[in-house]
Design a protein around this motif. Structure first.
Motif, PDB file in Angstrom:
ATOM      1  N   PHE A  94       0.831  -1.201   0.000  1.00 13.68           N
ATOM      2  CA  PHE A  94       0.000   0.000   0.000  1.00 13.68           C
ATOM      3  C   PHE A  94       0.872   1.262   0.000  1.00 13.68           C
ATOM      4  CE2 PHE A  94      -2.242   3.430   2.158  1.00 13.68           C
ATOM      5  CZ  PHE A  94      -3.411   3.488   1.418  1.00 13.68           C
TER       6      PHE A  94
ATOM      7  N   GLU B 101       1.001   3.985  -2.942  1.00 13.87           N
ATOM      8  CA  GLU B 101       0.642   5.347  -2.565  1.00 13.87           C
ATOM      9  C   GLU B 101       1.679   6.338  -3.079  1.00 13.87           C
ATOM     10  OE1 GLU B 101      -1.565   7.107   1.337  1.00 13.87           O
ATOM     11  OE2 GLU B 101       0.355   6.102   1.674  1.00 13.87           O
TER      12      GLU B 101
ATOM     13  N   TYR C 158      -7.698  -0.524  -1.920  1.00 12.61           N
ATOM     14  CA  TYR C 158      -8.904  -0.063  -1.234  1.00 12.61           C
ATOM     15  C   TYR C 158     -10.079  -1.013  -1.509  1.00 12.61           C
ATOM     16  CZ  TYR C 158      -7.218   4.425   0.536  1.00 12.61           C
ATOM     17  OH  TYR C 158      -6.578   5.406   1.261  1.00 12.61           O
ATOM     18  N   GLU C 159     -10.161  -1.557  -2.705  1.00 12.11           N
ATOM     19  CA  GLU C 159     -11.244  -2.487  -3.037  1.00 12.11           C
ATOM     20  C   GLU C 159     -11.170  -3.751  -2.190  1.00 12.11           C
ATOM     21  OE1 GLU C 159     -12.525  -5.475  -6.687  1.00 12.11           O
ATOM     22  OE2 GLU C 159     -11.710  -3.507  -7.218  1.00 12.11           O
TER      23      GLU C 159
ATOM     24  N   GLY D 257      -9.221  -4.178   0.573  1.00 11.22           N
ATOM     25  CA  GLY D 257      -8.914  -3.963   1.983  1.00 11.22           C
ATOM     26  C   GLY D 257      -7.575  -4.548   2.383  1.00 11.22           C
TER      27      GLY D 257
ATOM     28  N   VAL E 281      -5.095  -1.526   4.058  1.00 16.61           N
ATOM     29  CA  VAL E 281      -5.862  -0.327   4.360  1.00 16.61           C
ATOM     30  C   VAL E 281      -7.305  -0.755   4.602  1.00 16.61           C
ATOM     31  CG1 VAL E 281      -6.480   0.140   1.958  1.00 16.61           C
ATOM     32  CG2 VAL E 281      -6.339   2.046   3.591  1.00 16.61           C
TER      33      VAL E 281
ATOM     34  N   GLN F 282     -11.040  -1.286   3.939  1.00 22.21           N
ATOM     35  CA  GLN F 282     -11.735  -1.413   2.660  1.00 22.21           C
ATOM     36  C   GLN F 282     -12.652  -0.210   2.431  1.00 22.21           C
ATOM     37  OE1 GLN F 282     -14.991  -1.903   1.463  1.00 22.21           O
ATOM     38  NE2 GLN F 282     -14.307  -2.394  -0.608  1.00 22.21           N
ATOM     39  N   SER F 283     -12.626   0.319   1.197  1.00 24.28           N
ATOM     40  CA  SER F 283     -13.446   1.488   0.888  1.00 24.28           C
ATOM     41  C   SER F 283     -13.746   1.515  -0.605  1.00 24.28           C
ATOM     42  CB  SER F 283     -12.737   2.779   1.295  1.00 24.28           C
ATOM     43  OG  SER F 283     -13.437   3.913   0.804  1.00 24.28           O
TER      44      SER F 283
ATOM     45  N   ASP G 282     -13.257   5.163  -2.188  1.00 25.22           N
ATOM     46  CA  ASP G 282     -11.856   5.494  -2.464  1.00 25.22           C
ATOM     47  C   ASP G 282     -11.341   4.696  -3.655  1.00 25.22           C
ATOM     48  OD1 ASP G 282     -11.355   7.447  -0.469  1.00 25.22           O
ATOM     49  OD2 ASP G 282     -11.182   5.881   1.044  1.00 25.22           O
ATOM     50  N   ALA G 283     -11.763   3.443  -3.747  1.00 24.93           N
ATOM     51  CA  ALA G 283     -11.335   2.625  -4.882  1.00 24.93           C
ATOM     52  C   ALA G 283     -11.810   3.251  -6.186  1.00 24.93           C
ATOM     53  CB  ALA G 283     -11.881   1.202  -4.734  1.00 24.93           C
TER      54      ALA G 283
END
Length: 590
Positions: A61, A65, A83-84, A86, A89, A91-92, A95-96
């Motif tokens: 990550f 980044e 992000y997809e 998780g 980081v 999972q979001s 954001d993905a």
């Protein structure tokens, strides 16, 4: 962990692993340590991919980044994927999507495809099939195999675009030729079904085999289906079983169920029913409905496992919950008979109705039987025959036979022996023993058909050889008396024996007569008495009357008028006219 990169300024090889002897990209032999200040975005992406492969998701990550911060599309895409999933980081989806959109706008094909998937399934954005197809199309224009396959699926199903199977085949072909395994499998299916292209089972199998070579579980399973059924290839049970086994080892439930069938039946492999139960169990626990049903049958019958009504009911219930018609039927039979559960004909009826709604004729037949008997519902011959008719018209032999019986005796329908013979005939053509016997009776006595004794014997024999006791008795009688065939007392006795031992009361009676009279067998009054008694206990009035005669005449020992009168009364109560007269005669003497 230290970072090293190749000293060749043109080569971008970078790693946190131990440095190799030779650079895998340029062949150089020297590597320099780095504090990261000399790395570009592509280097951070490469390090991130390496870290992800090692399972070091936090490092991955951080690497992605860094690349994304420099506006690198590949870095943005990989960070979006983190992000997809998780990984490294929280999972979001929002954001993905944000990162996928940034990378997609720069023309990154993987991000465009990922963004299309998000739109298709409404992940982080409102579901929008047209937007999904548009982004898949952008990636497909760059010959991204996964995007080509996804867009082909859209054209196959008409998702966000007008359905166009031919266009789907073109896209699947491009993707499959690039080595994308799901596209190989989907292309094989299009050839198999003849969608968007001419049906071609050889081509279908070839693509399934290419995907199977990559250990694709569903493709392995489909290869098994092709070899089992002989689709585009000669049937080969052993090869089919091998494909099923390979897919089963990959935990593919339908293959586990099919491999279990092979083991249970010995088809293509050595028969091993306990191992079959193990595979059924593995598939059933994954929710495979056919495996759940098969496992229930194994527990009910004790096949490959100790018999267990509790386990049978549990797995029938699991399959019934998925609306498998046969499971609903079998579970209903359990409730109707009280097998493994408290007897509950009302619950049985509900299960039968659910199965009947799924077009299972056998369930209609069971509903008819409940109405015929008035079991859990008000007795109604008209309702019973209506259900028998539905099942009969669907070609279900037991219902055809039942409907024939209703016509023969005028129950729920006007008496019509011609119609009875027609329905018996339809069931008899399917080899249904009870119907063969009933139709034989029609031919023997000319009921609804022209009298034809040889045809009657032919039908009786067909049913008798299937083990139907009534037919065995009828065949025995014809053979004894020379009806439609040459008289053969010895053969008649054998058929009577089979019928009697099968529990048919008339067969017991006729068998007893043979021993009493020495017909086709040595005379033996003790055996005759024994079989008369068994037939009488089964409720046959003729046998009750005969025992009355024996006790009155003293054929089975000292005369016993009390026993004689008792048997005469039982026979008379069952409607036996000669017994009624015997009762009147004996009571006058008293």
């Amino acid at each position: 962990m230290e970072i090293h990169h190749c000293e060749n300024p043109v080569c971008r090889f970078v790693t946190r692993h131990a440095v190799p002897d030779i650079c895998p990209l340029c062949g150089g032999a020297f590597f320099l340590p780095s504090d990261g200040s000399d790395l570009v975005a592509a280097d951070w992406v490469a390090l991130g991919v390496e870290s992800k492969a090692d399972g070091r998701f936090d490092d991955a990550f951080a690497d992605f980044e860094k690349a994304a911060a420099e506006g690198d599309a590949a870095g943005q895409c990989m960070l979006g994927l983190a992000y997809e999933t998780g990984e490294g980081v929280a999972q979001s989806w929002p954001d993905a999507v944000l990162l996928y959109r940034a990378a997609a706008g720069q023309g990154n094909a993987q991000a465009q495809c990922n963004l299309g998937w998000c739109y298709e399934f409404g992940k982080g954005v409102p579901q929008d099939a047209k937007a999904a197809a548009r982004w898949y199309g952008e990636a497909a224009l760059q010959r991204d195999p996964r995007a080509e396959c996804c867009l082909a699926i859209c054209y196959t199903n008409g998702t966000g675009v007008a359905a166009d199977p031919a266009r789907a085949v073109q896209l699947y072909t491009l993707s499959a030729q690039a080595g994308f395994v799901p596209a190989m499998r989907n292309l094989a299916q299009m050839y198999h079904l003849g969608r968007g292209t001419a049906k071609n089972e050889n081509a279908a199998l070839a693509w399934y085999q290419k995907a199977a070579a990559q250990d694709d579980a569903r493709a392995l399973f489909m290869c098994g289906q092709f070899y089992e059924k002989g689709l585009g290839v000669a049937p080969d049970a052993a090869l089919a079983a091998d494909f099923y086994h390979r897919a089963a080892l990959l935990n593919y439930a339908p293959a586990q169920a099919c491999y279990a069938i092979c083991l249970e039946t010995g088809r293509g492999v050595a028969q091993n029913q306990p191992e079959a139960v193990q595979w059924y169990t593995r598939a059933a626990r994954q929710g495979d409905v056919q495996a759940q049903f098969a496992l229930a049958v194994c527990y009910e019958q004790g096949t490959g496992t100790p018999q267990s009504w509790g386990d049978a009911i549990r797995w029938y219930s699991a399959a019934a919950a998925q609306e498998l018609p046969q499971a609903l039927l079998n579970l209903g039979i359990c409730y109707e008979r009280g097998a493994g559960v408290r007897r509950d004909p009302e619950e049985a009826m509900q299960l039968y109705r659910r199965a009947a709604a799924l077009q299972l004729p056998a369930a209609e037949n069971r509903i008819g039987a409940l109405y015929e008997r008035g079991d859990g519902v008000p007795q109604s011959w008209s309702t019973a025959t209506a259900h028998y008719r539905r099942a009969a018209e669907a070609g279900y032999a037991p219902a055809q036979c039942n409907l024939g019986w209703c016509y023969e005796y005028g129950q729920g329908v006007p008496e019509d022996t011609a119609q009875a013979a027609i329905w018996y005939g339809k069931a008899a053509e399917q080899g249904f023993a009870r119907a063969q016997c009933c139709l034989g009776w029609c031919y023997e006595f000319g009921k609804g058909v022209e009298l034809d004794e040889p045809r009657a014997v032919e039908l009786y024999r067909a049913a008798a050889e299937q083990g139907l006791p009534r037919a065995q008795c009828c065949l025995g009688y014809c053979t004894e008396k020379g009806i439609g065939t040459e008289a053969d007392p010895e053969a008649a006795v054998e058929w009577y024996r089979r019928s009697a031992e099968g529990g048919y009361s008339r067969g017991m009676y006729n068998y007893a007569c043979c021993f009493e009279n020495g017909t086709g067998v040595k005379k033996d009054l003790a055996l005759a008495q024994r079989w008369y008694e068994r037939a009488a206990k089964e409720g046959l009035p003729d046998a009750m009357y005969e025992l009355g005669v024996w006790y009155e005449d003293g054929r089975c020992g000292p005369r016993d008028t009390a026993q004689a009168l008792a048997w005469y009364k039982k026979a008379a109560e069952a409607g036996h006219d000669r017994a009624r007269k015997a009762v009147e005669r004996m009571e006058k003497l008293v």
